[in-house]
Design a protein around this motif. Structure first.
Motif, PDB file in Angstrom:
ATOM      1  N   SER A  47       0.813  -1.210   0.000  1.00  0.00           N
ATOM      2  CA  SER A  47       0.000   0.000   0.000  1.00  0.00           C
ATOM      3  C   SER A  47       0.847   1.260   0.000  1.00  0.00           C
ATOM      4  CB  SER A  47      -0.931   0.015   1.214  1.00  0.00           C
ATOM      5  OG  SER A  47      -0.173   0.190   2.394  1.00  0.00           O
ATOM      6  N   GLY A  48       2.179   1.107   0.059  1.00  0.00           N
ATOM      7  CA  GLY A  48       3.040   2.281   0.136  1.00  0.00           C
ATOM      8  C   GLY A  48       2.934   2.939   1.490  1.00  0.00           C
ATOM      9  N   GLY A  49       2.642   2.146   2.508  1.00  0.00           N
ATOM     10  CA  GLY A  49       2.392   2.658   3.845  1.00  0.00           C
ATOM     11  C   GLY A  49       3.639   3.080   4.582  1.00  0.00           C
ATOM     12  N   MET A  50       3.476   3.263   5.869  1.00  0.00           N
ATOM     13  CA  MET A  50       4.521   3.863   6.679  1.00  0.00           C
ATOM     14  C   MET A  50       5.557   2.858   7.185  1.00  0.00           C
ATOM     15  SD  MET A  50       3.802   7.070   6.766  1.00  0.00           S
ATOM     16  CE  MET A  50       4.283   7.916   8.241  1.00  0.00           C
ATOM     17  N   THR A  51       5.270   1.569   7.184  1.00  0.00           N
ATOM     18  CA  THR A  51       6.183   0.643   7.834  1.00  0.00           C
ATOM     19  C   THR A  51       7.162  -0.022   6.886  1.00  0.00           C
ATOM     20  OG1 THR A  51       4.521  -1.100   7.702  1.00  0.00           O
ATOM     21  CG2 THR A  51       4.623   0.164   9.746  1.00  0.00           C
ATOM     22  N   ASN A  52       6.817  -0.165   5.639  1.00  0.00           N
ATOM     23  CA  ASN A  52       7.702  -0.775   4.662  1.00  0.00           C
ATOM     24  C   ASN A  52       7.735   0.087   3.415  1.00  0.00           C
ATOM     25  OD1 ASN A  52       8.405  -3.245   6.050  1.00  0.00           O
ATOM     26  ND2 ASN A  52       6.286  -3.850   5.751  1.00  0.00           N
ATOM     27  N   PRO A  53       8.885   0.119   2.743  1.00  0.00           N
ATOM     28  CA  PRO A  53       8.958   0.938   1.538  1.00  0.00           C
ATOM     29  C   PRO A  53       8.131   0.347   0.411  1.00  0.00           C
ATOM     30  CG  PRO A  53      11.004  -0.275   1.871  1.00  0.00           C
ATOM     31  CD  PRO A  53      10.145  -0.526   3.077  1.00  0.00           C
ATOM     32  N   LYS A  54       7.692   1.220  -0.457  1.00  0.00           N
ATOM     33  CA  LYS A  54       7.021   0.791  -1.675  1.00  0.00           C
ATOM     34  C   LYS A  54       8.122   0.471  -2.672  1.00  0.00           C
ATOM     35  CE  LYS A  54       3.574   2.314  -4.992  1.00  0.00           C
ATOM     36  NZ  LYS A  54       2.650   3.388  -5.343  1.00  0.00           N
ATOM     37  N   GLY A  55       8.092  -0.708  -3.229  1.00  0.00           N
ATOM     38  CA  GLY A  55       9.129  -1.090  -4.178  1.00  0.00           C
ATOM     39  C   GLY A  55      10.238  -1.868  -3.487  1.00  0.00           C
ATOM     40  N   ASP A  56      11.447  -1.424  -3.692  1.00  0.00           N
ATOM     41  CA  ASP A  56      12.622  -2.111  -3.158  1.00  0.00           C
ATOM     42  C   ASP A  56      12.551  -2.241  -1.643  1.00  0.00           C
ATOM     43  OD1 ASP A  56      15.519  -3.039  -3.559  1.00  0.00           O
ATOM     44  OD2 ASP A  56      15.703  -1.467  -2.033  1.00  0.00           O
ATOM     45  N   GLN A  57      13.025  -3.367  -1.132  1.00  0.00           N
ATOM     46  CA  GLN A  57      13.001  -3.637   0.312  1.00  0.00           C
ATOM     47  C   GLN A  57      14.401  -3.644   0.925  1.00  0.00           C
ATOM     48  OE1 GLN A  57       9.916  -4.123   2.045  1.00  0.00           O
ATOM     49  NE2 GLN A  57       9.277  -3.276   0.088  1.00  0.00           N
ATOM     50  N   SER A  60      18.807   0.559   2.228  1.00  0.00           N
ATOM     51  CA  SER A  60      18.663   2.006   2.062  1.00  0.00           C
ATOM     52  C   SER A  60      17.187   2.385   1.953  1.00  0.00           C
ATOM     53  CB  SER A  60      19.434   2.513   0.833  1.00  0.00           C
ATOM     54  OG  SER A  60      18.892   1.996  -0.366  1.00  0.00           O
ATOM     55  N   SER A  61      16.388   1.568   1.277  1.00  0.00           N
ATOM     56  CA  SER A  61      14.951   1.841   1.167  1.00  0.00           C
ATOM     57  C   SER A  61      14.288   1.773   2.537  1.00  0.00           C
ATOM     58  CB  SER A  61      14.287   0.849   0.212  1.00  0.00           C
ATOM     59  OG  SER A  61      14.846   0.958  -1.079  1.00  0.00           O
ATOM     60  N   GLN A  62      14.689   0.807   3.335  1.00  0.00           N
ATOM     61  CA  GLN A  62      14.158   0.695   4.698  1.00  0.00           C
ATOM     62  C   GLN A  62      14.537   1.934   5.516  1.00  0.00           C
ATOM     63  OE1 GLN A  62      12.229  -1.722   6.076  1.00  0.00           O
ATOM     64  NE2 GLN A  62      12.196  -3.046   4.288  1.00  0.00           N
ATOM     65  N   ALA A  63      15.779   2.382   5.369  1.00  0.00           N
ATOM     66  CA  ALA A  63      16.245   3.552   6.122  1.00  0.00           C
ATOM     67  C   ALA A  63      15.512   4.820   5.685  1.00  0.00           C
ATOM     68  CB  ALA A  63      17.757   3.723   5.938  1.00  0.00           C
ATOM     69  N   PHE A  64      15.298   4.993   4.376  1.00  0.00           N
ATOM     70  CA  PHE A  64      14.548   6.160   3.894  1.00  0.00           C
ATOM     71  C   PHE A  64      13.103   6.121   4.400  1.00  0.00           C
ATOM     72  CE2 PHE A  64      17.673   6.675   0.253  1.00  0.00           C
ATOM     73  CZ  PHE A  64      18.130   7.925   0.654  1.00  0.00           C
ATOM     74  N   THR A  65      12.515   4.948   4.405  1.00  0.00           N
ATOM     75  CA  THR A  65      11.126   4.811   4.868  1.00  0.00           C
ATOM     76  C   THR A  65      11.010   5.184   6.348  1.00  0.00           C
ATOM     77  OG1 THR A  65      10.655   3.119   3.231  1.00  0.00           O
ATOM     78  CG2 THR A  65       9.204   3.195   5.141  1.00  0.00           C
TER      79      THR A  65
END
Length: 141
Positions: A47-57, A60-65
Motif C-alpha cells: 500500500s506504500g504505507g509507513m512501515t515498509n517501503p514501496k518497491g525495493d526492500q 537504504s529503502s528501509q532507512a529512507f522509509t
C-alpha cells in the motif's frame, strides 16, 4: 411538461451542489486520528504505507522509509493558531527529516556529488533547526 423538466433539473442541480458542498466541507476538515481505526489500515509495502517501503526492500529503502515516517510523525503537530509557532514546530521536524535522509545518503550512497550535497544539507538544516528552536524558546513556543 416543460415545467416538470425544469423543476427536475433544478432539483438535480441543487442536490449536486449540496453534495459537492458537503464533500468539500469534509475534505477541508483535518483528520481526527484519535478516532481512526488504525488496525484496519494497511501500512505495508503493497500500500506504500509507513512501515515498509514501496518497491525495493533493501537496507537504504528501509532507512529512507523510517526517516520519512519519523518526519511525518514529527510534523503532525497540534496547531496553535499562531502561524510563526506552527511554522517553526513543523519545519523543525521537516528539516530533521532532511538531515535523516542525508545521513542515509552518506551511509549508502556512492555518488561523490550527492554525498557532498548531503553533507551540505546536514550543516544547513542543523543551523536552521537551531535558529527555530532558539526562536521558539524566546517566543513561548
Amino acid at each position: 411538461m416543460f415545467r416538470q423538466q425544469a423543476v427536475c433539473a433544478a432539483t438535480i442541480a441543487l442536490l449536486s451542489l449540496s453534495t459537492t458542498f458537503a464533500v468539500a466541507q469534509d475534505a477541508a476538515k483535518p483528520a481526527d486520528h484519535s478516532t481512526m481505526n488504525h488496525d484496519a489500515m494497511n501500512h505495508d509495502a503493497k500500500s506504500g504505507g509507513m512501515t515498509n517501503p514501496k518497491g525495493d526492500q533493501g537496507p537504504s529503502s528501509q532507512a529512507f522509509t523510517k526517516a520519512n515516517a519519523r518526519m511525518h510523525g514529527g510534523m503532525a503537530i497540534t496547531y496553535t493558531g499562531k502561524a510563526d509557532v506552527d511554522f517553526a514546530k513543523g519545519m523543525i521536524a521537516h528539516h530533521q527529516g532532511a538531515i535523516d535522509m542525508a545521513k542515509v545518503e552518506l551511509e549508502f550512497g556512492t555518488d561523490p556529488n550527492l554525498r557532498a550535497l548531503a553533507q551540505e544539507v546536514i550543516k544547513a538544516q542543523e543551523t536552521e533547526i537551531a535558529r527555530m528552536k532558539d526562536w521558539l524558546a524566546k517566543n513561548g513556543g
